[in-house]
Design a protein around this motif. Structure first.
Motif, PDB file in Angstrom:
ATOM      1  N   ILE A  32       1.582 -50.280  -8.791  1.00  0.00           N
ATOM      2  CA  ILE A  32       2.257 -49.343  -7.891  1.00  0.00           C
ATOM      3  C   ILE A  32       2.866 -48.262  -8.774  1.00  0.00           C
ATOM      4  O   ILE A  32       3.644 -48.574  -9.679  1.00  0.00           O
ATOM      5  CB  ILE A  32       3.337 -50.066  -7.069  1.00  0.00           C
ATOM      6  CG1 ILE A  32       2.668 -51.077  -6.140  1.00  0.00           C
ATOM      7  CG2 ILE A  32       4.172 -49.061  -6.279  1.00  0.00           C
ATOM      8  CD1 ILE A  32       3.620 -51.868  -5.285  1.00  0.00           C
ATOM      9  N   ILE A  33       2.488 -47.010  -8.560  1.00  0.00           N
ATOM     10  CA  ILE A  33       3.008 -45.954  -9.436  1.00  0.00           C
ATOM     11  C   ILE A  33       4.134 -45.154  -8.780  1.00  0.00           C
ATOM     12  O   ILE A  33       4.803 -44.381  -9.442  1.00  0.00           O
ATOM     13  CB  ILE A  33       1.893 -44.991  -9.921  1.00  0.00           C
ATOM     14  CG1 ILE A  33       1.171 -44.343  -8.734  1.00  0.00           C
ATOM     15  CG2 ILE A  33       0.931 -45.714 -10.852  1.00  0.00           C
ATOM     16  CD1 ILE A  33       0.351 -43.127  -9.136  1.00  0.00           C
ATOM     17  N   TYR A  34       4.308 -45.326  -7.483  1.00  0.00           N
ATOM     18  CA  TYR A  34       5.408 -44.615  -6.825  1.00  0.00           C
ATOM     19  C   TYR A  34       5.772 -45.350  -5.549  1.00  0.00           C
ATOM     20  O   TYR A  34       4.889 -45.856  -4.838  1.00  0.00           O
ATOM     21  CB  TYR A  34       5.014 -43.170  -6.486  1.00  0.00           C
ATOM     22  CG  TYR A  34       6.175 -42.380  -5.922  1.00  0.00           C
ATOM     23  CD1 TYR A  34       7.164 -41.891  -6.752  1.00  0.00           C
ATOM     24  CD2 TYR A  34       6.285 -42.163  -4.551  1.00  0.00           C
ATOM     25  CE1 TYR A  34       8.250 -41.196  -6.237  1.00  0.00           C
ATOM     26  CE2 TYR A  34       7.366 -41.464  -4.022  1.00  0.00           C
ATOM     27  CZ  TYR A  34       8.340 -40.987  -4.873  1.00  0.00           C
ATOM     28  OH  TYR A  34       9.404 -40.308  -4.369  1.00  0.00           O
ATOM     29  N   GLN A  35       7.064 -45.408  -5.283  1.00  0.00           N
ATOM     30  CA  GLN A  35       7.521 -46.014  -4.028  1.00  0.00           C
ATOM     31  C   GLN A  35       8.777 -45.291  -3.578  1.00  0.00           C
ATOM     32  O   GLN A  35       9.634 -44.980  -4.394  1.00  0.00           O
ATOM     33  CB  GLN A  35       7.824 -47.495  -4.230  1.00  0.00           C
ATOM     34  CG  GLN A  35       8.226 -48.198  -2.936  1.00  0.00           C
ATOM     35  CD  GLN A  35       8.284 -49.710  -3.107  1.00  0.00           C
ATOM     36  OE1 GLN A  35       8.904 -50.197  -4.036  1.00  0.00           O
ATOM     37  NE2 GLN A  35       7.631 -50.431  -2.222  1.00  0.00           N
ATOM     38  N   ALA A  71       8.141 -43.306 -12.857  1.00  0.00           N
ATOM     39  CA  ALA A  71       7.437 -43.326 -11.575  1.00  0.00           C
ATOM     40  C   ALA A  71       8.263 -42.727 -10.445  1.00  0.00           C
ATOM     41  O   ALA A  71       7.722 -42.125  -9.545  1.00  0.00           O
ATOM     42  CB  ALA A  71       7.036 -44.749 -11.229  1.00  0.00           C
ATOM     43  N   ASN A  72       9.563 -42.863 -10.524  1.00  0.00           N
ATOM     44  CA  ASN A  72      10.366 -42.486  -9.376  1.00  0.00           C
ATOM     45  C   ASN A  72      10.467 -40.993  -9.117  1.00  0.00           C
ATOM     46  O   ASN A  72      10.790 -40.588  -8.025  1.00  0.00           O
ATOM     47  CB  ASN A  72      11.756 -43.104  -9.475  1.00  0.00           C
ATOM     48  CG  ASN A  72      11.752 -44.477  -8.829  1.00  0.00           C
ATOM     49  OD1 ASN A  72      10.918 -44.732  -7.975  1.00  0.00           O
ATOM     50  ND2 ASN A  72      12.644 -45.324  -9.245  1.00  0.00           N
TER      51      ASN A  72
END
Ligand SMILES: *[C@@H]1O[C@H](CO)[C@@H](O)[C@H](O)[C@H]1NC(C)=O
Ligand SMILES: *[C@@H]1O[C@H](CO)[C@@H](O)[C@H](O)[C@H]1NC(C)=O
Ligand SMILES: *[C@@H]1O[C@H](CO)[C@@H](O)[C@H](O)[C@H]1NC(C)=O
Ligand SMILES: *[C@@H]1O[C@H](CO)[C@@H](O)[C@H](O)[C@H]1NC(C)=O
Ligand SMILES: *[C@@H]1O[C@H](CO)[C@@H](O)[C@H](O)[C@H]1NC(C)=O
Ligand SMILES: *[C@@H]1O[C@H](CO)[C@@H](O)[C@H](O)[C@H]1NC(C)=O
Ligand SMILES: *[C@@H]1O[C@H](CO)[C@@H](O)[C@H](O)[C@H]1NC(C)=O
Ligand SMILES: *[C@@H]1O[C@H](CO)[C@@H](O)[C@H](O)[C@H]1NC(C)=O
Ligand SMILES: *[C@@H]1O[C@H](CO)[C@@H](O)[C@H](O)[C@H]1NC(C)=O
Length: 416
Positions: free
Chosen positions: A342-345, A23-24
């Motif tokens: 949540i797929i990206y933060q 995801a990151n």
């Protein structure tokens, strides 16, 4: 040809799934700006005085809001939250090798952005593009610096240099020219064409339905569309985000083969709840004018945080921004909401993810992050040399909700 595109689709899907596990780095910055500038050389020469008077430019006050992709261009709205925003609708080319501080080109022309006439753009918040290549433009942000021009919806023909295809003026009791705020829009191409629009104003928030065929609009008001005073406070750029957000984010499901009914999802900017309602009820003006429609509102669930923009793809995956978490959420709308993730933060650089767009040709999802809450107060305390606006790209291998079930011979939006 057919075999080739099937293989391409399979590769896209696999690539997309792989990306989700990492995801990151699955969202990458495609374009970024420290400030927005314009192609001033395209301003007609005789307009030098107009430039001072009408196209006043204060670089620190210009913030891009909505984005939508069409062919080689990315269209951008410039909501006028402060003075010195000379243009409200613009675009830039994607075939440029530059990716930083690309200047914006006013659309269709400088003159269409000359706010001295109510028939030119006053304050455009959102746009959406249909499969006929018509851009639906919401010029109805009248919360700040309004100049007594009615809220309007324009259809511009992108195949024809943005020529006006249709104009609709909202009655004042649906969008007030003093304080109204048309915030976001989705398009439904069934039954003669509909737009569903969120009206975000402090005084009369609600959901507006516009029928293209009837050339009429009506408004639905409900407590699920008001801000939730109990929502947790969060900070952006060190400042509390005020509790001012009524109904805002909106997304429409793709067409099912055997029906013209779709599902509309909505949420408030302040509050975590996600709601939905079938368009079967929204399209019925008589029903909407009674109280009966409210029983068809469906509570989907509580999101992980507060949301601004949302979008659904052709298979029913909903992507939603999480402004309070500097993140993007994803939920398959065919499942219960507790499967959402949540797929990206990115707490350092995805500050206020705002609006999505699909690049239907390449199966990429784009989202802009723009610090917009920092432009609401009395002073913008951001550093002029910081990179404040970023357009992020995330490969999904899917197209927009609007591309599903449209068999038009000439589909200008979805075939790239
Ligand atoms: C904007 O672009 C023009 C060239 O078109 C340039 O002269 C001007 O300095 C730029 N302004 C800012 C604030 O970048
Ligand atoms: C991008 O494409 C457009 C239209 O095809 C063209 O007018 C423009 O010059 C191109 N820009 C670059 C940098 O290649
Ligand atoms: C605003 O427009 C209305 C007509 O739509 C007019 O009656 C009114 O005087 C105008 N107000 C101002 C301040 O221009
Ligand atoms: C508006 O666009 C539609 C779809 O492209 C087209 O059929 C119609 O003729 C256009 N009308 C005007 C007035 O341009
Ligand atoms: C649609 O309604 C608007 C009122 O806002 C009117 O100005 C326009 O002429 C109507 N267009 C058509 C084609 O009926
Ligand atoms: C619209 O809703 C009214 C009131 O519920 C109902 O009587 C009518 O049949 C509906 N119309 C359509 C076209 O579904
Ligand atoms: C990012 O910020 C959110 C909200 O403040 C917080 O919950 C989360 O733990 C942070 N993540 C990282 C990796 O710092
Ligand atoms: C999600 O909701 C469903 C039905 O409401 C329930 O059966 C399931 O246990 C829930 N899953 C989680 C992880 O909470
Ligand atoms: C991103 O990486 C950080 C540190 O490795 C981790 O704490 C965070 O949970 C990751 N974010 C997501 C959305 O997976």
């Amino acid at each position: 040809m057919v075999t080739k595109s099937i293989i391409a689709v399979i590769i896209f899907i696999n690539f997309g799934e792989l990306n989700f596990t990492k995801a990151n780095d699955s969202f990458k910055v495609a374009y970024e700006w420290t400030h927005i500038n314009f192609t001033w050389e395209s301003l007609p020469r005789h307009s030098k005085t107009l430039k001072e008077r009408t196209f006043k430019y204060i670089p620190d006050n210009v913030v891009p809001g909505g984005i939508k992709i069409y062919g080689n261009r990315i269209f951008v709205t410039l909501p006028k939250l402060r003075e010195g925003v000379p243009v409200s609708l613009a675009y830039f080319w994607r075939n440029d090798s530059t990716k930083t501080n690309i200047p914006f080109i006013p659309y269709p022309t400088w003159e269409d952005n000359n706010k001295e006439s109510c028939w030119n753009f006053q304050n455009v918040q959102s746009i959406e593009i249909d499969t006929k290549g018509l851009m639906w433009v919401l010029d109805g942000n009248r919360m700040k610096g309004h100049n007594n021009c009615s809220c309007k919806l324009y259809l511009l023909d992108l195949k024809n240099n943005g020529k006006k295809n249709h104009s609709y003026t909202f009655p004042d009791n649906i969008c007030s020219k003093v304080g109204g705020f048309l915030n976001d829009i989705v398009i439904d191409e069934t039954d003669g064409g509909y737009a569903y629009i969120t009206e975000f104003s402090l005084t009369d928030p609600g959901l507006i339905v516009y029928s293209r065929e009837k050339n009429r609009s009506w408004k639905l008001r409900d407590s699920t569309m008001f801000l939730n005073v109990d929502a947790p406070i969060y900070k952006i750029d060190g400042k509390n985000v005020p509790h001012i957000g009524n109904i805002d984010g909106i997304a429409l499901s793709p067409k099912q083969s055997n029906s013209n009914d779709k599902v509309l999802f909505y949420t408030t900017l302040t509050g975590y709840n996600l709601y939905s309602i079938s368009t079967k009820f929204l399209k019925n003006e008589t029903l909407c004018n009674s109280n009966l429609w409210r029983k068809y509102i469906h509570y989907e669930g509580k999101k992980q945080g507060a949301t601004d923009g949302m979008i659904i793809d052709e298979i029913g995956d909903l992507y939603y921004t999480l402004t309070s978490l500097n993140a993007i959420g994803k939920w398959n709308t065919n499942t219960v909401f507790n499967t959402s993730k949540i797929i990206y933060q990115n707490n350092k650089s995805m500050i206020w993810p705002d609006t999505f767009s699909f690049d239907n040709k390449n199966g990429d999802l784009y989202v802009i992050s723009n610090h917009i809450s920092s432009y609401l107060g009395d002073d913008v305390h951001l550093d002029p040399v910081d990179t404040k606006f970023k357009i992020w790209k995330h490969h999904t291998g899917r197209k927009s909700y609007i591309c599903k079930g449209n068999n038009a011979k000439y589909n200008y939006l979805c075939n790239g």
